[in-house]
Design an enzyme around this catalytic site. Structure first.
Site, mmCIF file in Angstrom:
data_model
loop_
_atom_site.group_PDB
_atom_site.id
_atom_site.type_symbol
_atom_site.label_atom_id
_atom_site.label_comp_id
_atom_site.label_asym_id
_atom_site.label_seq_id
_atom_site.Cartn_x
_atom_site.Cartn_y
_atom_site.Cartn_z
ATOM 1 N N ARG A 61 1.213 68.664 40.254
ATOM 2 C CA ARG A 61 0.461 67.496 39.782
ATOM 3 C C ARG A 61 0.569 66.345 40.786
ATOM 4 O O ARG A 61 -0.396 65.609 40.998
ATOM 5 C CB ARG A 61 0.982 67.072 38.407
ATOM 6 N N HIS A 65 -2.650 64.534 42.426
ATOM 7 C CA HIS A 65 -2.858 63.095 42.298
ATOM 8 C C HIS A 65 -2.785 62.391 43.648
ATOM 9 O O HIS A 65 -3.333 61.299 43.800
ATOM 10 C CB HIS A 65 -1.843 62.492 41.320
ATOM 11 N N ASN A 93 -1.006 57.506 36.163
ATOM 12 C CA ASN A 93 0.283 57.957 36.675
ATOM 13 C C ASN A 93 1.488 57.349 35.969
ATOM 14 O O ASN A 93 2.537 57.986 35.847
ATOM 15 C CB ASN A 93 0.396 57.613 38.173
ATOM 16 N N HIS A 192 -3.028 74.056 34.475
ATOM 17 C CA HIS A 192 -2.513 73.716 33.146
ATOM 18 C C HIS A 192 -2.039 74.955 32.388
ATOM 19 O O HIS A 192 -1.800 74.894 31.184
ATOM 20 C CB HIS A 192 -3.579 72.975 32.327
#
Length: 326
Positions: A61, A65, A93, A192
């Site tokens: 992740r 990001h 975040n 996910h």
């Protein structure tokens, strides 16, 4: 400014943009300067996983990001400082992005072996591949050679990163802005298949979906009740739920089977399958029916995402500490 100076400035800006967006990364970039980097990174992650089963999902992740904000340049790792508004404090975040201490541990271990050689941006890319592999997923040739930014972009993080409660059209648009297509949207969403999400990320689907006063109609009824027990109204918004209840810590294609059964945890997940007429439906079905096809596409999409506007050559720097510029 003279006309000649102005032309020089424009030419330099164009060259910088070109070198950043068309850089060629390479799987062999560190073969001579830090040949053991993959083993060093892997050793730290394996150790961290003994204490935190979620670390793999956290690290991938971070990479995602990072890349969606001014490219894969390690900017997401920077703390607040003079002239730097940390992306860590951006709405997508803050309170949810994690794994920073393990990145610091990796950086320390790598610096001990190859000081001043491996960028923090590359560490995120390597850590993502190793995390997937350790969880039962595939391997791919991580492309390397990124350098680290000297700036962060909190506003960019607020505007560019997809939200878990966002509709498919918006999510697809944000991916498209990064040069990623519909297959990339579905494949990368497949990350996910492991990890957790906070109740605040999906509780609106359980009680008051899009201000209707009712739950999201695409949610399986039994699954809905299970989630309501985990996230009762007025409960702790930071309580965690498995993104994939069946194999929560494994990297597999169960995520897509869950979507077929209306058991996607986040709205942004379920919309891949439940949006009438969407191109994503056929892709979800393909990945649900063939894990190897998902694995192949995921690796290709990770390479593609990892090549978003990297800093290379003399651009940026190799940070000695991922939290701050040199």
């Amino acid at each position: 400014m003279s006309s000649f100076s102005l032309k020089l400035s424009i030419m330099f800006a164009i060259f910088s943009l070109f070198s950043r967006s068309n850089a060629q990364l390479s799987a062999t970039f560190y073969d001579s300067t830090c040949p053991n980097v993959l083993a060093v990174v892997g050793g730290v992650i394996e150790q961290a996983a003994q204490n935190d089963v979620r670390i793999g999902a956290k690290l991938i992740r971070l990479h995602f990001h990072d890349c969606f904000v001014d490219g894969c340049d390690g900017s997401v790792l920077l703390d607040n400082a003079d002239g730097i508004d940390s992306e860590k404090d951006a709405t997508p975040n803050s309170g949810s992005l994690d794994g920073f201490p393990v990145v610091d541990d990796i950086k320390t271990a790598v610096e001990n072996v190859c000081p001043g050689v491996v960028s923090c941006a590359d560490i995120l890319a390597i850590a993502s591949q190793i995390s997937v592999s350790l969880a039962g997923g595939q391997t791919w040739e991580v492309q390397l050679g990124r350098r680290d930014s000297r700036t962060a972009n909190r506003a960019g993080a607020n505007s560019n990163l997809p939200s878990p409660s966002e509709g498919l059209a918006n999510i697809t648009s944000k991916f498209s802005n990064m040069g990623l297509d519909t297959t990339d949207v579905v494949a990368l969403s497949g990350a996910h298949t492991f990890g957790r999400a906070r109740c605040v990320s999906f509780s609106g689907r359980l009680y008051d979906f899009q201000s209707t006063g009712n739950p999201d109609p695409t949610t399986d009824a039994t699954y809905l009740e299970t989630l309501r027990q985990t996230c009762p109204q007025g409960g702790d918004a930071n309580t965690l739920a498995d993104l994939d209840q069946a194999t929560a810590n494994d990297f597999d294609n169960n995520y897509f089977t869950n979507l077929q059964n209306n058991k996607g945890l986040l709205q942004s997940d379920q919309e891949l399958f439940s949006t009438t007429g969407a191109d994503t439906i056929d892709i979800v079905n393909r990945f649900a029916n063939c894990q190897s096809e998902f694995f192949d596409s995921f690796g290709q999409s990770m390479i593609k995402m990892g090549n978003i506007s990297p800093l290379t050559g003399s651009n940026g720097e190799i940070r000695s500490d991922c939290k701050r510029v040199n």
